[in-house]
Design an enzyme around this catalytic site. Structure first.
Site, PDB file in Angstrom:
ATOM      1  N   HIS A 153     -17.486 -56.676 -40.796  1.00  0.00           N
ATOM      2  CA  HIS A 153     -16.168 -56.111 -41.096  1.00  0.00           C
ATOM      3  C   HIS A 153     -15.187 -57.275 -41.165  1.00  0.00           C
ATOM      4  O   HIS A 153     -15.044 -58.031 -40.207  1.00  0.00           O
ATOM      5  CB  HIS A 153     -15.739 -55.097 -40.030  1.00  0.00           C
ATOM      6  N   CYS A 154     -14.518 -57.413 -42.305  1.00  0.00           N
ATOM      7  CA  CYS A 154     -13.667 -58.594 -42.509  1.00  0.00           C
ATOM      8  C   CYS A 154     -12.192 -58.210 -42.412  1.00  0.00           C
ATOM      9  O   CYS A 154     -11.680 -57.470 -43.255  1.00  0.00           O
ATOM     10  CB  CYS A 154     -13.959 -59.198 -43.887  1.00  0.00           C
TER      11      CYS A 154
END
Ligand SMILES: [Zn+2]
Ligand SMILES: [Zn+2]
Length: 361
Positions: A153-154
């Site tokens: 998850h960025c």
């Protein structure tokens, strides 16, 4: 009436956009500093000015386009067949014992192309999304959903990087690196002039100086990140799998999905070269099942070498997965990948017991 807490959830979700806003502001400022302050205000040679602006805008458009695609491509939902049917849900809810629940899940998984397990050997099940997790799929707590081939998850794109947008993410890293390197290289001579008093005393000189510092600093960090992800693509691993090898029925195998460098690259970027550099979707497969050299899933593919006999592989298993035809692109990858992947495996040794048995006999 909206349920209590939903408003505060929405507030938190707005805060998640702060890193994206931060990046966008830096990019907007860099555009102003480069185009207006450097090219228009400071460069006197018309030919140089036009070439600088032309190349800059090509890189800028590709960079922004791939960033946009990484942010706004919504993760794909796992196919319907992985979701539990209503009767199965009820059956699962009625069972208290973990072993009985696993028995139900194993029965459902039997009809699905699922080859990975939890570290303890259990069927991977998401009790939030109520589905059997496809191979390489993980539940993201930030997105609150199961993400196909989840990489990470960025926060910088406020999105999960996974099957749907991994190619866009790779291109985003590549174009942002090129963008920063180009700005650093073309700004260098004016940056030197700043320190040798060769620039007129206007506000442009400070933009030129900060532009060089920002672009060169980002270049270094992006180069490391891009190199790491190139390595992951060549090995056909997600970031999560690089930290923890996926567990198959015979145990963890970090190379379980590798089909050889060429095919691994094609799995992310597709077969058609004309799409490789464009942030348009061209990855192979459906994100729910992945060809692997460890099992033969297609009875119509007779080219499996003897070492890949699934009966050897699943010795000791309580059941075997039924063969399921793969999409054409996946079958091609598997076929092409076998010779290349096997050579690769033979060179470095293998953790696949099926191959180990083959070598010993
Ligand atoms: Zn989930
Ligand atoms: Zn996420």
């Amino acid at each position: 009436m909206a349920p209590s807490g939903s408003r505060s959830d929405d507030c938190w979700r707005v805060l998640y956009w702060i890193p994206v806003l931060f990046i966008s502001l830096i990019v907007a400022w860099s555009y102003y500093a480069y185009v207006v302050q450097l090219c228009i205000e400071s460069i006197e040679n018309m030919g140089e000015k036009i070439v600088y602006l032309l190349v800059y805008h090509v890189l800028f458009i590709m960079f922004v386009w791939s960033y946009w695609q990484t942010i706004f491509t919504k993760p794909m939902n796992p196919l319907k067949e992985f979701h539990l049917s209503h009767p199965d849900k009820e059956l699962l809810e009625r069972e208290d014992r973990r072993e009985s629940q696993q028995e139900i899940l194993r029965r459902i998984a039997k009809d699905l192309p699922i080859y990975t397990r939890t570290m303890s050997g259990a069927v991977r099940y998401c009790d939030r999304c109520l589905l059997l997790k496809p191979d390489r799929c993980h539940h993201c707590s930030a997105c609150d959903m199961c993400i196909l081939k989840m990489d990470h998850h960025c926060p910088w794109v406020n999105n999960c990087v996974g099957f749907a947008n991994y190619k866009f993410f790779m291109l985003f890293l590549a174009y942002s690196l090129l963008y920063c390197l180009y700005v650093t290289a073309t700004d260098l001579q004016y940056f030197i002039k700043f320190w040798t008093n060769g620039l007129p005393d206007t506000q442009a000189k400070f933009h030129i100086m900060f532009l060089f510092f920002a672009a060169s600093t980002f270049s270094v960090s992006l180069a490391f990140l891009f190199a790491y992800h190139c390595w992951l693509v060549c090995k056909n691993r997600s970031t999560l799998e690089a930290f923890r090898a996926p567990a198959f029925q015979h145990g963890p195998d970090k190379n379980g999905f590798s089909l050889g460098t060429n095919n691994n690259f094609r799995q992310v970027f597709g077969e058609e070269k004309k799409y490789w550099l464009l942030p348009v979707f061209s990855s192979l497969g459906d994100g729910c099942s992945f060809p692997t050299c460890l099992v033969n899933r297609d009875p119509e593919q007779p080219s499996l070498p003897p070492g890949h006999n699934p009966s050897i592989k699943s010795a000791g298993e309580s059941h075997q997965f039924p063969p399921k035809p793969l999409r054409e692109s996946q079958s091609r990858l598997l076929n092409n990948g076998q010779s290349e992947g096997n050579e690769d495996r033979d060179k470095r040794g293998t953790s696949n017991p099926a191959l180990t048995i083959e070598k010993e006999t």
